[in-house]
Design a protein around this motif. Structure first.
Motif, PDB file in Angstrom:
ATOM      1  N   SER A  59       0.842  -1.196   0.000  1.00  0.00           N
ATOM      2  CA  SER A  59       0.000   0.000   0.000  1.00  0.00           C
ATOM      3  C   SER A  59       0.879   1.248   0.000  1.00  0.00           C
ATOM      4  CB  SER A  59      -0.904   0.004   1.232  1.00  0.00           C
ATOM      5  OG  SER A  59      -1.779  -1.102   1.210  1.00  0.00           O
ATOM      6  N   SER A  64      -2.141   2.663  -7.643  1.00  0.00           N
ATOM      7  CA  SER A  64      -3.403   3.301  -8.021  1.00  0.00           C
ATOM      8  C   SER A  64      -3.175   4.658  -8.670  1.00  0.00           C
ATOM      9  CB  SER A  64      -4.316   3.444  -6.794  1.00  0.00           C
ATOM     10  OG  SER A  64      -4.788   2.181  -6.367  1.00  0.00           O
ATOM     11  N   GLU A 186      -7.974  -2.549  -8.101  1.00  0.00           N
ATOM     12  CA  GLU A 186      -8.409  -3.247  -6.878  1.00  0.00           C
ATOM     13  C   GLU A 186      -9.922  -3.504  -6.881  1.00  0.00           C
ATOM     14  OE1 GLU A 186      -6.658  -4.662  -4.790  1.00  0.00           O
ATOM     15  OE2 GLU A 186      -4.788  -3.613  -4.376  1.00  0.00           O
ATOM     16  N   HIS A 218      -4.327  -7.307  -5.094  1.00  0.00           N
ATOM     17  CA  HIS A 218      -3.609  -8.018  -4.047  1.00  0.00           C
ATOM     18  C   HIS A 218      -3.952  -9.499  -4.062  1.00  0.00           C
ATOM     19  CE1 HIS A 218      -2.904  -3.977  -2.127  1.00  0.00           C
ATOM     20  NE2 HIS A 218      -1.746  -4.570  -1.922  1.00  0.00           N
TER      21      HIS A 218
END
Length: 269
Positions: A59, A64, A186, A218
């Motif tokens: 993360s 993104s 995601e 993920h």
């Protein structure tokens, strides 16, 4: 899976201004900052027609942000994004509105219009933006809904759907625009575990039909199955790139190995 007569809207190669040996998407030396904070540093990669690139990393690694840059949702400070033979890195918002009909994107939050039925959500882009014939759009929509086993929900509203159903409708809505490239950010992150599989299976079918895709996920088992190339990011830098087989069986960097270990199932010992 749809039969061969129903898949050309999402799989027919269209090289546009490219020669056949050039990638559909080429990102070179891309940099993205928020003020003094640089979140993407000298990012470069190519995406050939019909291939799947999976972005992995912890993360905050910039995955993104990168995928949003590829759809004009974030501006870049420098570098180039060449899509279908045209440099779009510094495209205007007006140009991006047109480009988004050929670069589809699906988010984890579905983003369906709650006041519209499933059918109206799907029709909106092809009819209003692309100005396509309603009969043609209706036929394609029926084919796509059948393909994802949601024909019975054509006249339902988003509030009447499960999370997995909403996400499949969001993917259908993007596919109805006949995109050349699909971006997935995601898309299973907000789903209950039992709903994840139906969405991932749909994406696997798209990959088998040679839809060009960039996927942030993920879900490592899914990434192993779908990726032609894995890009591993940390702190806005591509630390490692390679085939899915090479990355998952023999990662080259200690950081990638630690990432894979951290994502392994918890031992019972």
């Amino acid at each position: 899976m749809a039969d061969a007569t129903t898949t050309d809207a999402t799989t027919t190669p269209n090289t546009g201004n490219r020669t056949t040996d050039t990638p559909l998407l080429s990102v070179q030396h891309l940099r993205k900052s928020y003020g003094d904070h640089e979140v993407l540093t000298d990012v470069s990669f190519d995406v050939p027609q019909g291939k799947v690139v999976v972005l992995l990393g912890p993360s905050g690694s910039g995955k993104s942000t990168l995928i949003r840059c590829l759809n004009g949702l974030e501006t870049i400070q420098s570098g180039s994004i060449v899509f279908d033979g045209t440099n779009i890195g510094q495209a205007s918002e007006k140009q991006w509105r047109s480009l988004r009909s050929t670069i589809g994107m699906v988010f984890q939050s579905y983003d369906l219009f709650p006041n519209l039925t499933v059918a109206d959500n799907i029709r909106l882009g092809p009819v209003k933006v692309q100005k396509r014939a309603k009969d043609e759009v209706e036929q394609q929509m029926d084919t796509l809904l059948k393909d994802v086993q949601l024909s019975d929900y054509k006249n339902a509203y988003p509030r009447e759907l499960s999370g997995g159903q909403k996400q499949r409708i969001a993917i259908v809505r993007a596919l109805a625009m006949n995109p050349k490239l699909m971006l997935f950010d995601e898309v299973t992150a907000s789903l209950d575990p039992e709903m994840v599989r139906e969405v991932l299976e749909l994406m696997l079918r798209l990959a088998k039909r040679h839809m060009t895709m960039i996927v942030v996920t993920h879900e490592l088992e899914f990434a192993k199955r779908v990726a032609d190339t894995v890009l591993f990011l940390e702190n806005g830098v591509i630390l490692e790139r390679g085939s899915a087989k090479d990355f998952f069986t023999n990662p080259k960097t200690d950081r990638a190995r630690r990432f894979l270990d951290s994502m392994s199932p918890v031992s019972a010992e």
